[in-house]
Design an enzyme around this catalytic site. Structure first.
Site, PDB file in Angstrom:
ATOM      1  N   SER A 103       0.852  -1.189   0.000  1.00 41.57           N
ATOM      2  CA  SER A 103       0.000   0.000   0.000  1.00 41.57           C
ATOM      3  C   SER A 103       0.883   1.232   0.000  1.00 41.57           C
ATOM      4  CB  SER A 103      -0.909   0.022   1.231  1.00 41.57           C
ATOM      5  OG  SER A 103      -1.575   1.268   1.322  1.00 41.57           O
ATOM      6  N   TYR A 155      -1.490  -0.979  10.073  1.00 46.23           N
ATOM      7  CA  TYR A 155      -1.685  -1.425   8.693  1.00 46.23           C
ATOM      8  C   TYR A 155      -0.437  -1.160   7.860  1.00 46.23           C
ATOM      9  CZ  TYR A 155      -3.687  -1.685   3.989  1.00 46.23           C
ATOM     10  OH  TYR A 155      -3.935  -2.001   2.674  1.00 46.23           O
TER      11      TYR A 155
END
Length: 261
Positions: free
Chosen positions: A156, A169
């Site tokens: 990401s 995350y």
């Protein structure tokens, strides 16, 4: 694993040959980015193993759609955080098709909170799926992928943005990128490339759920291209790395984010 092997009349021999010769496992492929990746790889001639954790209906519907379009797909239930389930998924793919050529690690979850407000469950769940799940599939792929194969992990762009509430995350995805670089070197001599695609803000349920409209609009304007990414944008990047034009790309992180970072 349940198999959808409905023959589509009218499919030409060359397409059948391609489908029979290259097999791709896509984790978390029943919806969102994973579904778009499975569809694109199927159009490119891969036989696609659609992995899912819970929703068999969505996975079966996607497999049926791919086959209606002339491709070939099967579904495979496995929680990637469970190493035994991952092993059984590879076993089933090898039994059905003789081997696996491409692994796309797309399965993941995102639960946001500041570090101060994060409880153990929030931390453990993301590490189990995003990081350990990727490790589980990479371990099997390292042992079992056919020479000349491709591994594409999903990270990401938050790894470079360092936004508040994304700490855990982002940490799991940074770990995915680190394993990518290491595995590239460990697979020397087998002609297997290992790369990462790192999407930016992308219009999926994972990204949109729980966000007010004004937040979504603000995030859409972050990129110089002034829109959210679409699942197909990410699928195109994965297809490039999985296909012949990506053969010389190895150990890289491709930030598919419209210029956010």
């Amino acid at each position: 694993m349940s198999t959808n092997d409905r023959t589509n009349e009218g499919t030409n021999d060359s397409a059948n040959d391609r489908a029979a010769s290259r097999v791709a496992i896509v984790t978390g492929a029943s919806r969102g980015i994973g579904a778009a990746i499975a569809q694109r790889l199927a159009r490119d001639g891969f036989t696609v193993v659609i992995n899912y954790a819970g929703s068999a209906r969505e996975a079966e519907a996607l497999a049926g759609q791919i086959e209606q379009e002339g491709g070939r797909a099967i579904t495979a239930q496995a929680d990637v955080s469970d190493s035994a389930a991952v092993r059984r998924m590879f076993d089933a793919a090898e039994t059905a098709f003789g081997g696996v050529d491409v692994l796309v690690n797309n399965a993941g979850i995102m639960r946001l909170a500041t570090l101060a407000d994060s409880d153990d469950a929030l931390f453990d769940s993301q590490v189990a799926i995003n990081l350990k799940g990727t490790f589980n599939t990479l371990r099997e792929a390292s042992r079992r992928l056919r020479n000349g194969g491709r591994i594409i992990n999903l990270s990401s762009s938050v790894v470079g943005l360092y936004q508040p509430t994304y700490g855990i995350y982002a940490a799991t995805k940074a770990g995915v990128e680190a394993m990518t670089h290491v595995l590239t070197k460990e697979l020397r001599g087998r002609n297997i490339t290992v790369n990462t695609v790192a999407p930016g803000p992308t219009a999926t349920a994972l990204f949109l759920d729980g966000k007010p409209e004004e937040v979504i609009e603000r995030l859409a304007r972050l990129a110089p291209l002034e829109r959210l990414g679409q699942p197909e944008d990410i699928a195109n990047a994965v297809a490039f790395l999985a296909g012949p034009d990506g053969a010389w790309i190895n150990g890289q992180t491709l930030r598919a984010n419209g210029g956010v970072i």
